[in-house]
Design a protein around this motif. Sequence first.
Motif, short mmCIF file in Angstrom:
data_model
loop_
_atom_site.label_atom_id
_atom_site.label_comp_id
_atom_site.label_asym_id
_atom_site.label_seq_id
_atom_site.Cartn_x
_atom_site.Cartn_y
_atom_site.Cartn_z
N SER A 207 53.73 57.60 27.75
CA SER A 207 52.44 58.13 27.32
C SER A 207 51.51 58.33 28.51
CB SER A 207 51.81 57.19 26.30
OG SER A 207 50.56 57.67 25.89
N ARG A 210 52.70 61.53 30.49
CA ARG A 210 52.38 62.79 29.81
C ARG A 210 50.88 63.04 29.77
NH1 ARG A 210 55.39 65.13 24.88
NH2 ARG A 210 54.48 63.47 23.65
N GLN A 237 44.32 76.02 18.88
CA GLN A 237 44.40 75.02 17.82
C GLN A 237 43.11 75.06 17.00
OE1 GLN A 237 44.39 70.60 18.75
NE2 GLN A 237 46.51 70.85 18.08
N ARG A 242 46.24 70.23 13.64
CA ARG A 242 47.25 70.08 14.68
C ARG A 242 48.10 71.34 14.83
NH1 ARG A 242 49.52 63.90 13.54
NH2 ARG A 242 47.49 62.85 13.77
N THR A 265 44.43 74.99 24.32
CA THR A 265 45.22 73.77 24.44
C THR A 265 45.91 73.73 25.80
OG1 THR A 265 47.24 74.75 23.50
CG2 THR A 265 45.67 73.73 21.96
N PRO A 267 49.42 71.48 27.81
CA PRO A 267 50.68 70.86 27.39
C PRO A 267 50.75 69.35 27.61
CG PRO A 267 50.93 71.91 29.53
CD PRO A 267 49.54 72.23 29.07
N GLY A 273 59.40 73.38 22.15
CA GLY A 273 58.00 73.54 21.82
C GLY A 273 57.51 74.96 22.11
N ASP A 304 59.72 65.68 22.58
CA ASP A 304 59.35 67.04 22.23
C ASP A 304 58.03 67.42 22.87
OD1 ASP A 304 61.59 67.46 20.63
OD2 ASP A 304 60.61 66.64 18.85
N ALA A 305 57.94 68.63 23.38
CA ALA A 305 56.69 69.11 23.96
C ALA A 305 55.62 69.23 22.88
CB ALA A 305 56.91 70.47 24.63
N GLU A 306 54.40 68.92 23.23
CA GLU A 306 53.27 69.03 22.31
C GLU A 306 52.11 69.70 23.04
OE1 GLU A 306 52.74 65.36 19.68
OE2 GLU A 306 53.87 64.53 21.35
N ARG A 307 51.05 69.99 22.30
CA ARG A 307 49.84 70.56 22.88
C ARG A 307 48.63 69.74 22.39
NH1 ARG A 307 51.02 74.76 26.59
NH2 ARG A 307 48.85 75.46 26.29
N ARG A 308 47.58 69.74 23.22
CA ARG A 308 46.35 69.02 22.89
C ARG A 308 45.18 69.92 23.25
NH1 ARG A 308 44.21 63.49 22.98
NH2 ARG A 308 42.32 63.30 24.27
#
Length: 356
Positions: A207, A210, A237, A242, A265, A267, A273, A304-308
């Motif tokens: 965590s 990333r 987003q 989400r 967003t 990555p 993703g 897994d790739a995510e976005r924020r």
Amino acid sequence: MSEALGDPHSDALARPPATPRAHGEPVGEAVLRAEPADFQVDEIMVVEPEGEGEHLWLEIEKTDWNTEDVALWLARNAGLHRLSVGYSGLKDRRAVTRQWFSLHLPGKPDPEFQWPPGLRSLRAARHRRKLNRGTHRGNTFRLRLRELAADQDALAARLERIAAEGVPNYFGEQRFGRDGANWTRGRAWLLGGEAPRKRPLRNFWLSGVRSGLFNAVLAERVRRDVWHRLLDGDLLQPDGSRGLFSADDDHDAAARVAAGTVHPTAPLPGRMGMASSGACRQLEDTVLADHVALVEALADLGLDAERRATRLPVSALQWQCVGDTLELTFRLPTGAFATAVLAELLTTRVPSANRG
């Protein structure tokens, strides 16, 4: 020098990436967390217990306890496995926080706890389901900053700007551990060093890495003043959601970003993703070129790739000054850090006895 091309242990990459401010230099300074009651957090829940079921939900006020230690205490004193205790989000230790926990008690009565100092039960009710991570909608913060030294007009102007525009949605220093250890050790592990011996450490380190990579991309968007503006090829987003969609598929994307109904967003790297394109992809690739080996290691581990969202809206912001004390109240969505708001306002220091 990139990890792919040069020394992966370079001092320039050993610390979590810097997080430049979007609204200018701080307008003053103050003391944060002089005592736990100076930092108060209440969960805003989406779901509340129905009154029946196998799970006992407890709303607990904790003072100077971290969330995981409360979960361990509940499991031990209820005679349960740790995995039978659930909670929605991690909360600060040096604070007074109110949050929900659940205990799986099929066919069992409610335990009678002898609460230790720092823990207090506020509500208890049964529910059919375990409380899972991310169940709450957000948090309400009530902060007291002492020994304030700031020009009142400049302070008010900055607070009004924060309320109107939000702040960069950086991960706070809490995510990286003391002295940035989660980033430092996680990065060393992923680049071929010693693996963590315990699973919780593994999760904290991954965590931290990333989050650091996300902060690095967001920092570049802040430098270019596009953390709250549309770039060609952005993945957007909706506020409070989400979900993701490509800006290229929406002719009104720029107007919606300007209005704050959707956010750009950045990555959280991993495998697969949705991928950005155009100018957005070019910016992200340029930043992450310094961390190619880390990105590949995260994908190889199966994350897994995510976005924020890159923009953090600050809702219901209120403030008042009483002598040399500033009192702030505001709401943030799940996963956001109050320290990201404070960094755009003041230089804060925590008394050395209260750090950690």
